[in-house]
Design a protein around this motif. Structure first.
Motif, PDB file in Angstrom:
ATOM      1  N   SER A  54       7.198   3.236  -7.215  1.00  0.00           N
ATOM      2  CA  SER A  54       6.188   2.309  -6.689  1.00  0.00           C
ATOM      3  C   SER A  54       6.411   2.072  -5.195  1.00  0.00           C
ATOM      4  CB  SER A  54       6.245   0.974  -7.445  1.00  0.00           C
ATOM      5  OG  SER A  54       6.044   1.173  -8.833  1.00  0.00           O
ATOM      6  N   LEU A  55       7.668   1.909  -4.799  1.00  0.00           N
ATOM      7  CA  LEU A  55       7.967   1.729  -3.372  1.00  0.00           C
ATOM      8  C   LEU A  55       7.718   3.021  -2.597  1.00  0.00           C
ATOM      9  CD1 LEU A  55      11.194  -0.465  -3.628  1.00  0.00           C
ATOM     10  CD2 LEU A  55       8.901  -1.193  -2.892  1.00  0.00           C
ATOM     11  N   LEU A  56       7.894   4.143  -3.259  1.00  0.00           N
ATOM     12  CA  LEU A  56       7.555   5.414  -2.618  1.00  0.00           C
ATOM     13  C   LEU A  56       6.052   5.485  -2.351  1.00  0.00           C
ATOM     14  CD1 LEU A  56       8.231   8.247  -1.606  1.00  0.00           C
ATOM     15  CD2 LEU A  56       8.203   9.035  -3.993  1.00  0.00           C
ATOM     16  N   ALA A  57       5.254   5.025  -3.317  1.00  0.00           N
ATOM     17  CA  ALA A  57       3.793   4.988  -3.116  1.00  0.00           C
ATOM     18  C   ALA A  57       3.442   4.136  -1.906  1.00  0.00           C
ATOM     19  CB  ALA A  57       3.104   4.436  -4.367  1.00  0.00           C
ATOM     20  N   LYS A  58       4.111   2.988  -1.798  1.00  0.00           N
ATOM     21  CA  LYS A  58       3.883   2.105  -0.659  1.00  0.00           C
ATOM     22  C   LYS A  58       4.250   2.804   0.644  1.00  0.00           C
ATOM     23  CE  LYS A  58       5.229  -2.531   0.947  1.00  0.00           C
ATOM     24  NZ  LYS A  58       6.089  -3.696   0.657  1.00  0.00           N
ATOM     25  N   LYS A  59       5.404   3.469   0.639  1.00  0.00           N
ATOM     26  CA  LYS A  59       5.872   4.174   1.846  1.00  0.00           C
ATOM     27  C   LYS A  59       4.904   5.287   2.255  1.00  0.00           C
ATOM     28  CE  LYS A  59       9.964   6.645   3.560  1.00  0.00           C
ATOM     29  NZ  LYS A  59      11.369   7.008   3.230  1.00  0.00           N
ATOM     30  N   LEU A  60       4.322   5.940   1.257  1.00  0.00           N
ATOM     31  CA  LEU A  60       3.397   7.041   1.541  1.00  0.00           C
ATOM     32  C   LEU A  60       2.029   6.537   1.999  1.00  0.00           C
ATOM     33  CD1 LEU A  60       4.232   9.375  -1.497  1.00  0.00           C
ATOM     34  CD2 LEU A  60       4.882   9.747   0.899  1.00  0.00           C
ATOM     35  N   TYR A 113      -1.417  -2.599  -2.215  1.00  0.00           N
ATOM     36  CA  TYR A 113      -0.583  -2.640  -1.024  1.00  0.00           C
ATOM     37  C   TYR A 113      -1.446  -2.834   0.214  1.00  0.00           C
ATOM     38  CZ  TYR A 113       3.028  -0.602  -4.038  1.00  0.00           C
ATOM     39  OH  TYR A 113       3.916  -0.369  -5.047  1.00  0.00           O
ATOM     40  N   GLU A 114      -0.894  -3.531   1.180  1.00  0.00           N
ATOM     41  CA  GLU A 114      -1.530  -3.594   2.496  1.00  0.00           C
ATOM     42  C   GLU A 114      -1.340  -2.237   3.159  1.00  0.00           C
ATOM     43  OE1 GLU A 114      -3.079  -6.162   4.057  1.00  0.00           O
ATOM     44  OE2 GLU A 114      -2.918  -7.357   2.229  1.00  0.00           O
ATOM     45  N   THR A 115      -2.409  -1.694   3.709  1.00  0.00           N
ATOM     46  CA  THR A 115      -2.268  -0.442   4.448  1.00  0.00           C
ATOM     47  C   THR A 115      -2.898  -0.625   5.817  1.00  0.00           C
ATOM     48  OG1 THR A 115      -4.341   0.425   3.568  1.00  0.00           O
ATOM     49  CG2 THR A 115      -2.341   0.955   2.367  1.00  0.00           C
ATOM     50  N   ALA A 121      -6.686   0.625   5.564  1.00  0.00           N
ATOM     51  CA  ALA A 121      -7.636   0.139   4.552  1.00  0.00           C
ATOM     52  C   ALA A 121      -8.457  -1.028   5.081  1.00  0.00           C
ATOM     53  CB  ALA A 121      -6.887  -0.290   3.297  1.00  0.00           C
ATOM     54  N   SER A 122      -9.721  -1.046   4.684  1.00  0.00           N
ATOM     55  CA  SER A 122     -10.631  -2.101   5.135  1.00  0.00           C
ATOM     56  C   SER A 122     -10.618  -3.286   4.186  1.00  0.00           C
ATOM     57  CB  SER A 122     -12.053  -1.563   5.212  1.00  0.00           C
ATOM     58  OG  SER A 122     -12.067  -0.335   5.867  1.00  0.00           O
ATOM     59  N   GLY A 123      -9.791  -3.225   3.158  1.00  0.00           N
ATOM     60  CA  GLY A 123      -9.765  -4.293   2.173  1.00  0.00           C
ATOM     61  C   GLY A 123     -10.854  -4.115   1.143  1.00  0.00           C
TER      62      GLY A 123
END
Lengths: 201, 201
Positions: A149-155, B191-193, B196-198
């Motif tokens: 899950s943290l890998l997904a966030k990092k990516l 996740y916040e990216t 991303a526009s939300g």
């Protein structure tokens, strides 16, 4: 990749192990007691790493069979699928190895999916989570799921999702997954296939 | 593919259009009244086909914005994502075009995923289904979803799955999708990216 594909050797990883460094464990510290991470998994003999070609001999398929029907997969078919995943990209099959006897004792997969929506965003999915029954109580389920899950966030994924059975809802709630009211239904069609051995997934 | 990748031209399909021929429509005939198929979609001006690079100019992103946040995607980003999908494989973005004014009026995506479980099986997922509001009542939602679902079957998927909001359950039940008791939960982390526009998906 062409060269390594033709000459599989010890150490072939499905994806770059460096991606597992410096994940944002601080953001999930509250879910773990004691605090463990993929780089410090609680026991010196445990190793969290990307899938390797050699894991065919380390019990990967045996542990997946605790999850669902696997079938009798010859080495050639396993290797072909490994290379198909690597060629396609977006497959982050991640395992926990007990290095004392070189056995895979846990696994989880992150799949990433290209989108046009969300500014040509990237979506993550959690798949095929399993931890060996005899290693329960060491937070290894949390460890492997949080790792991918943290890998997904990092990516850069804007969302990570999973499908699960009712009894697993509390486990996933306990590590940050949510059921969105009115938007949490998973529906399926099963097809007969010539190769499938049957059984649910 | 290397050549076409370097020289994108009119007619570039994301996947081979021949895959949409001879789908097993007989198996789903009972869900449609009148009976329509991707090859006979009910009106002579409707065309069901794989996504094309030119669909950036035919309103693909505008119709996806009826579904969720899309963002301002420049042509270069759209094309890059198109080629990433083609390179990875397993992306079957399928559209309905109204050829009278060359507008995309519906879309659905099949994503296929390599597995080790189920004899190194192939799993299908339904994503990003949308039909233009002004074309409701012509069974085009059923048409586009059944088209990619039958494509999943043709490609050998052992399972096709989707996530949906509560009000859509009857629609999907009406074309063969099932909620498996005790095994139909979808859970997520958002996740916040940076890009991303939300907004939800």
């Amino acid at each position: 990749m062409g060269a390594s594909k033709k000459n599989p050797q010890s150490g072939n990883y499905l994806y770059n192990p460096a991606l597992l460094q410096n994940l944002d464990w601080e953001s999930v510290r509250g879910y773990l007691n004691p605090f463990i991470t993929n780089e410090n998994p609680g026991e010196p003999w445990l190793l969290v790493r990307p899938l390797q070609l050699e894991d065919y001999d380390k019990g990967l398929l045996q542990i997946l069979s605790q999850l669902t029907t696997v079938g009798n997969i010859p080495r050639s078919a396993f290797e072909r699928q490994f290379w198909e995943m690597m060629k396609a990209g977006g497959y982050y099959v991640t395992v926990i190895e007990d290095t004392r006897d070189r056995k895979i004792i846990g696994a989880a997969t992150l799949i990433t999916e290209y989108k046009f929506i969300h500014d040509c965003g990237l979506r993550g999915r959690l798949e095929d989570v399993v931890v060996n029954n005899t290693y329960r109580g060491k937070q290894l389920g949390k460890l492997i799921v949080l790792t991918v899950s943290l890998l997904a966030k990092k990516l850069g994924c804007y969302k990570m999702s999973l499908d699960c059975k009712d009894p697993l809802i509390p486990f996933y709630k306990g590590i940050g997954y949510k059921i969105e009211p009115g938007n949490s239904n998973s529906m399926i069609i099963r097809y007969e296939t010539p190769t499938a051995s049957g059984g649910p997934s």
